[in-house]
Design a protein around this motif. Structure first.
Motif, PDB file in Angstrom:
ATOM      1  N   GLY A  67      97.163  55.173  71.096  1.00 47.47           N
ATOM      2  CA  GLY A  67      97.757  56.346  70.436  1.00 47.47           C
ATOM      3  C   GLY A  67      98.310  57.362  71.424  1.00 47.47           C
ATOM      4  O   GLY A  67      99.322  58.022  71.157  1.00 47.47           O
ATOM      5  N   LEU A  68      97.659  57.479  72.580  1.00 50.16           N
ATOM      6  CA  LEU A  68      98.099  58.476  73.570  1.00 50.16           C
ATOM      7  C   LEU A  68      99.518  58.222  74.070  1.00 50.16           C
ATOM      8  O   LEU A  68     100.237  59.147  74.442  1.00 50.16           O
ATOM      9  CB  LEU A  68      97.128  58.500  74.768  1.00 50.16           C
ATOM     10  N   LYS A  69      99.914  56.944  74.047  1.00 50.12           N
ATOM     11  CA  LYS A  69     101.272  56.595  74.522  1.00 50.12           C
ATOM     12  C   LYS A  69     102.346  57.350  73.743  1.00 50.12           C
ATOM     13  O   LYS A  69     103.460  57.523  74.221  1.00 50.12           O
ATOM     14  CB  LYS A  69     101.536  55.094  74.318  1.00 50.12           C
TER      15      LYS A  69
ATOM     16  N   THR B  14     102.952  57.846  83.166  1.00 46.99           N
ATOM     17  CA  THR B  14     102.264  56.549  83.261  1.00 46.99           C
ATOM     18  C   THR B  14     101.055  56.565  82.321  1.00 46.99           C
ATOM     19  O   THR B  14     100.613  57.632  81.876  1.00 46.99           O
ATOM     20  CB  THR B  14     101.767  56.297  84.692  1.00 46.99           C
ATOM     21  N   LEU B  15     100.518  55.376  82.087  1.00 50.46           N
ATOM     22  CA  LEU B  15      99.319  55.291  81.242  1.00 50.46           C
ATOM     23  C   LEU B  15      98.185  56.122  81.849  1.00 50.46           C
ATOM     24  O   LEU B  15      97.442  56.788  81.130  1.00 50.46           O
ATOM     25  CB  LEU B  15      98.890  53.837  81.102  1.00 50.46           C
ATOM     26  N   ALA B  16      98.077  56.079  83.163  1.00 53.59           N
ATOM     27  CA  ALA B  16      97.007  56.849  83.812  1.00 53.59           C
ATOM     28  C   ALA B  16      97.180  58.342  83.514  1.00 53.59           C
ATOM     29  O   ALA B  16      96.195  59.046  83.240  1.00 53.59           O
ATOM     30  CB  ALA B  16      97.030  56.598  85.316  1.00 53.59           C
ATOM     31  N   GLN B  17      98.427  58.805  83.529  1.00 51.09           N
ATOM     32  CA  GLN B  17      98.665  60.225  83.210  1.00 51.09           C
ATOM     33  C   GLN B  17      98.359  60.516  81.748  1.00 51.09           C
ATOM     34  O   GLN B  17      97.732  61.516  81.418  1.00 51.09           O
ATOM     35  CB  GLN B  17     100.118  60.595  83.529  1.00 51.09           C
ATOM     36  N   LYS B  18      98.777  59.616  80.860  1.00 49.15           N
ATOM     37  CA  LYS B  18      98.541  59.835  79.426  1.00 49.15           C
ATOM     38  C   LYS B  18      97.038  59.819  79.109  1.00 49.15           C
ATOM     39  O   LYS B  18      96.585  60.455  78.158  1.00 49.15           O
ATOM     40  CB  LYS B  18      99.254  58.763  78.586  1.00 49.15           C
ATOM     41  N   ARG B  19      96.264  59.067  79.918  1.00 53.17           N
ATOM     42  CA  ARG B  19      94.824  58.951  79.650  1.00 53.17           C
ATOM     43  C   ARG B  19      94.063  60.259  79.848  1.00 53.17           C
ATOM     44  O   ARG B  19      92.893  60.343  79.498  1.00 53.17           O
ATOM     45  CB  ARG B  19      94.215  57.856  80.538  1.00 53.17           C
ATOM     46  N   ALA B  20      94.725  61.273  80.388  1.00 50.75           N
ATOM     47  CA  ALA B  20      94.078  62.594  80.432  1.00 50.75           C
ATOM     48  C   ALA B  20      93.701  62.997  79.011  1.00 50.75           C
ATOM     49  O   ALA B  20      92.770  63.780  78.792  1.00 50.75           O
ATOM     50  CB  ALA B  20      95.020  63.613  81.054  1.00 50.75           C
ATOM     51  N   GLY B  21      94.392  62.425  78.020  1.00 57.01           N
ATOM     52  CA  GLY B  21      94.131  62.745  76.616  1.00 57.01           C
ATOM     53  C   GLY B  21      92.921  62.028  76.033  1.00 57.01           C
ATOM     54  O   GLY B  21      92.605  62.220  74.853  1.00 57.01           O
ATOM     55  N   ARG B  22      92.234  61.217  76.829  1.00 54.16           N
ATOM     56  CA  ARG B  22      90.979  60.631  76.324  1.00 54.16           C
ATOM     57  C   ARG B  22      89.967  61.726  76.004  1.00 54.16           C
ATOM     58  O   ARG B  22      89.102  61.570  75.152  1.00 54.16           O
ATOM     59  CB  ARG B  22      90.373  59.703  77.386  1.00 54.16           C
ATOM     60  N   ASP B  23      90.066  62.856  76.724  1.00 52.20           N
ATOM     61  CA  ASP B  23      89.138  63.974  76.491  1.00 52.20           C
ATOM     62  C   ASP B  23      89.597  64.854  75.338  1.00 52.20           C
ATOM     63  O   ASP B  23      88.963  65.861  75.031  1.00 52.20           O
ATOM     64  CB  ASP B  23      89.034  64.836  77.760  1.00 52.20           C
ATOM     65  N   GLY B  24      90.721  64.508  74.733  1.00 55.97           N
ATOM     66  CA  GLY B  24      91.262  65.313  73.634  1.00 55.97           C
ATOM     67  C   GLY B  24      92.772  65.315  73.723  1.00 55.97           C
ATOM     68  O   GLY B  24      93.332  65.391  74.829  1.00 55.97           O
ATOM     69  N   PHE B  25      93.447  65.238  72.562  1.00 56.85           N
ATOM     70  CA  PHE B  25      94.920  65.137  72.554  1.00 56.85           C
ATOM     71  C   PHE B  25      95.579  66.300  73.276  1.00 56.85           C
ATOM     72  O   PHE B  25      96.666  66.183  73.823  1.00 56.85           O
ATOM     73  CB  PHE B  25      95.443  65.024  71.113  1.00 56.85           C
ATOM     74  N   GLN B  26      94.893  67.459  73.305  1.00 57.63           N
ATOM     75  CA  GLN B  26      95.503  68.648  73.919  1.00 57.63           C
ATOM     76  C   GLN B  26      95.660  68.516  75.433  1.00 57.63           C
ATOM     77  O   GLN B  26      96.381  69.296  76.048  1.00 57.63           O
ATOM     78  CB  GLN B  26      94.706  69.916  73.550  1.00 57.63           C
ATOM     79  N   TYR B  27      95.004  67.531  76.020  1.00 61.72           N
ATOM     80  CA  TYR B  27      95.097  67.346  77.478  1.00 61.72           C
ATOM     81  C   TYR B  27      96.123  66.275  77.866  1.00 61.72           C
ATOM     82  O   TYR B  27      96.315  65.988  79.039  1.00 61.72           O
ATOM     83  CB  TYR B  27      93.732  66.965  78.063  1.00 61.72           C
ATOM     84  N   CYS B  28      96.723  65.650  76.879  1.00 62.60           N
ATOM     85  CA  CYS B  28      97.661  64.553  77.151  1.00 62.60           C
ATOM     86  C   CYS B  28      99.058  65.129  77.410  1.00 62.60           C
ATOM     87  O   CYS B  28      99.582  65.870  76.575  1.00 62.60           O
ATOM     88  CB  CYS B  28      97.708  63.614  75.944  1.00 62.60           C
ATOM     89  N   PRO B  29      99.701  64.811  78.548  1.00 62.42           N
ATOM     90  CA  PRO B  29     101.067  65.307  78.738  1.00 62.42           C
ATOM     91  C   PRO B  29     101.982  64.766  77.648  1.00 62.42           C
ATOM     92  O   PRO B  29     101.922  63.583  77.310  1.00 62.42           O
ATOM     93  CB  PRO B  29     101.459  64.784  80.125  1.00 62.42           C
TER      94      PRO B  29
ATOM     95  N   SER C 266      87.694  67.379  66.129  1.00 56.92           N
ATOM     96  CA  SER C 266      88.631  66.267  65.963  1.00 56.92           C
ATOM     97  C   SER C 266      89.656  66.303  67.100  1.00 56.92           C
ATOM     98  O   SER C 266      90.505  67.201  67.125  1.00 56.92           O
ATOM     99  CB  SER C 266      89.362  66.383  64.625  1.00 56.92           C
ATOM    100  N   ASN C 267      89.574  65.339  68.002  1.00 59.94           N
ATOM    101  CA  ASN C 267      90.490  65.392  69.145  1.00 59.94           C
ATOM    102  C   ASN C 267      91.207  64.065  69.424  1.00 59.94           C
ATOM    103  O   ASN C 267      91.807  63.879  70.469  1.00 59.94           O
ATOM    104  CB  ASN C 267      89.772  65.886  70.408  1.00 59.94           C
ATOM    105  N   ALA C 268      91.136  63.120  68.471  1.00 56.37           N
ATOM    106  CA  ALA C 268      91.817  61.824  68.649  1.00 56.37           C
ATOM    107  C   ALA C 268      93.336  62.028  68.560  1.00 56.37           C
ATOM    108  O   ALA C 268      93.803  63.043  68.019  1.00 56.37           O
ATOM    109  CB  ALA C 268      91.347  60.851  67.576  1.00 56.37           C
ATOM    110  N   PRO C 269      94.133  61.064  69.055  1.00 51.07           N
ATOM    111  CA  PRO C 269      95.596  61.231  69.062  1.00 51.07           C
ATOM    112  C   PRO C 269      96.201  61.607  67.712  1.00 51.07           C
ATOM    113  O   PRO C 269      97.129  62.416  67.654  1.00 51.07           O
ATOM    114  CB  PRO C 269      96.096  59.856  69.528  1.00 51.07           C
ATOM    115  N   ILE C 270      95.657  61.081  66.610  1.00 51.25           N
ATOM    116  CA  ILE C 270      96.247  61.379  65.294  1.00 51.25           C
ATOM    117  C   ILE C 270      96.244  62.886  65.020  1.00 51.25           C
ATOM    118  O   ILE C 270      97.134  63.415  64.343  1.00 51.25           O
ATOM    119  CB  ILE C 270      95.504  60.617  64.157  1.00 51.25           C
ATOM    120  N   TYR C 271      95.262  63.600  65.593  1.00 49.51           N
ATOM    121  CA  TYR C 271      95.183  65.038  65.319  1.00 49.51           C
ATOM    122  C   TYR C 271      96.284  65.828  66.026  1.00 49.51           C
ATOM    123  O   TYR C 271      96.581  66.958  65.660  1.00 49.51           O
ATOM    124  CB  TYR C 271      93.779  65.578  65.649  1.00 49.51           C
TER     125      TYR C 271
END
Ligand code: URP
Ligand code: ZN
Ligand code: ZN
Length: 486
Positions: free
Chosen positions: A300-302, A338-353, A209-214
């Motif tokens: 959600g990553l925002k 930026t959104l581009a930076q936050k999108r690092a979390g597409r691979d899992g919330f743990q990668y999102c700054p 489970s790696n979506a933003p809600i997690y």
């Protein structure tokens, strides 16, 4: 340089009055029920502008004591520096920021980071600023260094973390609390139980489970509340050291703080607009952009930040804490990507700054949601966004107060102005506004920093380098005002 503001409704934390205000050379020179331009020398006497503030409020400029400009969080560097960040602050009615210095190389001294931050801010900041020290490890050298940080450098508050890579253990926390108390400095704390988060995160990620809600489910309110409670007890053990809880997001921790107040303990709490106005459902919102470039997690990553957004129960509890005074200050924890930076979390919330923008939104949001919706008085609003932060962080009465002799940091609010928040109106470095679509009643229409008009009708007209570093007073000086109710 001199500005005369006429017909204002001048609002401080304790009083409101109809008055004219004269500023000269960056200071408020005179406040009176009527000041005639001729009596202060007119244009020949240096009067550069007369502002008619009829129907508007004039408040002491906002003081946001929790920003992160230029911060390197390891996986990304925030997109606001001290220029874009302070321009954004000024446009939203904030005239002073106190930035939390980021972590430096392992083992670095407190002065190492201070020098870096002076470099970051000098020639860039458009409003006055200071920094909180960041304690990333404890040893004799650091404990010794704290003295010159407080007494020579004017850094009278420090942040410790109970999670992240540079978390302190309980013995280190006690050493920091005791020493900072001895030096009359305030210990700010990011309270989250690191072990509990690690346990939950490993289990959740192990289940795929790696979506933003997690992100939110791996850091539930109890993780934060436990750390709040622990800090309250450690502060007592450290000889009643005062503590300041940053970005409080939950009602359980709030209750612990309320109980500490009943015992007379000096525990101060800050919350942020996102915890009052946004909720956990943001993480489940899927991107509605029908574009090849979008991804279901993008929306959600925002909102990935720590602590995370909570549910309505906690939101309501926090409003109650604001209303009854358990919460002393409203800050933003502005940490923009930026959104581009936050999108690092597409691979899992743990990668999102972690973090989001907000420095431009704090004053307008609390004015509209707090004052105009009758939750708090306008004086209480000024107390939360300006006076209390200035008092607690050694800036009062120069900041946080409209009085003769104080800095002429003034914000004019038009209570009839309707604004729908949207990214197009923002001035910071990010490319999204977390409060997009929220309708506000009342908005800052002019910002003066030390007597200079730097924002007029949403247009920034100041200059980089105008902002000065503020050498802050130790806590005992601030307490004088607090206790006397001045
Ligand atoms: O997610 C957040 N809040 N990022 C900024 C760093 C912090 O913990 O305050
Ligand atoms: Zn924090
Ligand atoms: Zn922060």
């Amino acid at each position: 340089m001199s500005v005369l503001i006429k017909n204002a409704t001048l609002v401080n934390a304790d009083t409101s009055e109809r008055a004219d205000i004269l500023t000269r050379n960056g200071i408020i020179e005179k406040i009176a029920s009527e000041i005639e331009p001729s009596e202060v020398g007119g244009v020949e006497g240096g009067l550069t502008e007369i502002i008619d503030a009829a129907g508007h409020y004039v408040i002491p400029g906002g003081v946001d004591v929790h920003t992160h400009f230029n911060i390197d969080v390891g996986i990304a560097t925030s997109c606001d520096d001290f220029y874009s960040g302070t321009v954004s602050a000024a446009c939203g009615g904030t005239t002073t920021i106190v930035d939390h210095m980021g972590f430096g190389p392992a083992g670095c001294s407190l002065h190492h980071q201070l020098e870096r931050y002076h470099e970051f801010a000098r020639d860039k900041a458009v409003i006055d600023y200071s920094f909180h020290g960041t304690i990333q490890h404890i040893n004799d050298g650091i404990l010794r260094e704290m003295e010159s940080m407080v007494q020579e450098e004017g850094i009278s508050s420090f942040k410790i973390y109970l999670t992240y890579d540079f978390k302190l253990n309980d013995s280190e926390i006690l050493a920091a609390l005791e020493r900072l108390n001895q030096l009359n400095a305030l210990t700010c704390v990011h309270p989250e139980n690191d072990g509990a988060i690690r346990f939950l995160k490993e289990r959740i990620l192990g289940q795929g489970s790696n979506a933003p809600i997690y992100h939110a489910l791996s850091r539930p309110p109890e993780c934060e509340a436990e750390a709040v409670g622990r800090m309250i007890n450690l502060a007592t053990l450290a000889g009643d050291a005062p503590i300041y809880i940053v970005h409080l997001s939950n009602g359980i921790g709030l209750e612990y703080i309320r109980q500490a107040h009943q015992r007379g303990q000096a525990v101060f709490a800050e919350t942020c607009p996102q915890y009052l106005l946004l909720d956990i459902n943001k993480y489940n919102t899927m991107s509605d952009q029908v574009s090849i470039a979008s991804h279901p997690y993008d929306e959600g990553l925002k909102y990935i930040m720590s602590p995370p957004l909570r549910d309505h129960y906690h939101q309501n509890q926090l409003w109650q804490g604001v209303i009854d005074g358990t919460i002393s200050t409203l800050a933003t924890d502005h940490c923009a990507f930026t959104l581009a930076q936050k999108r690092a979390g597409r691979d899992g919330f743990q990668y999102c700054p972690n973090g989001m923008p907000g420095v431009e939104n704090r004053v307008p949001l609390l004015f509209s949601e707090g004052v105009m919706k009758d939750r708090i008085s306008i004086n209480h609003f000024v107390e939360l966004v300006s006076t209390r932060p200035a008092q607690l962080f050694g800036l009062y009465p120069r900041k946080g107060l409209i009085a003769e002799g104080a800095d002429a940091d003034l914000v004019i609010i038009d209570p009839t102005k309707e604004v729908t928040l949207s990214q197009g109106l923002m001035h910071g470095g990010s490319d999204y506004c977390p409060y997009e679509g929220i309708k506000l009643l009342g908005y800052p229409v002019m910002t003066l920093s030390r007597g200079r008009v730097i924002v007029r009708d949403g247009q920034f007209i100041g200059r980089p380098g105008h902002g000065r570093f503020l050498h802050r007073q130790p806590l005992n000086e601030c307490y004088r005002y607090w206790e006397n109710g001045e």
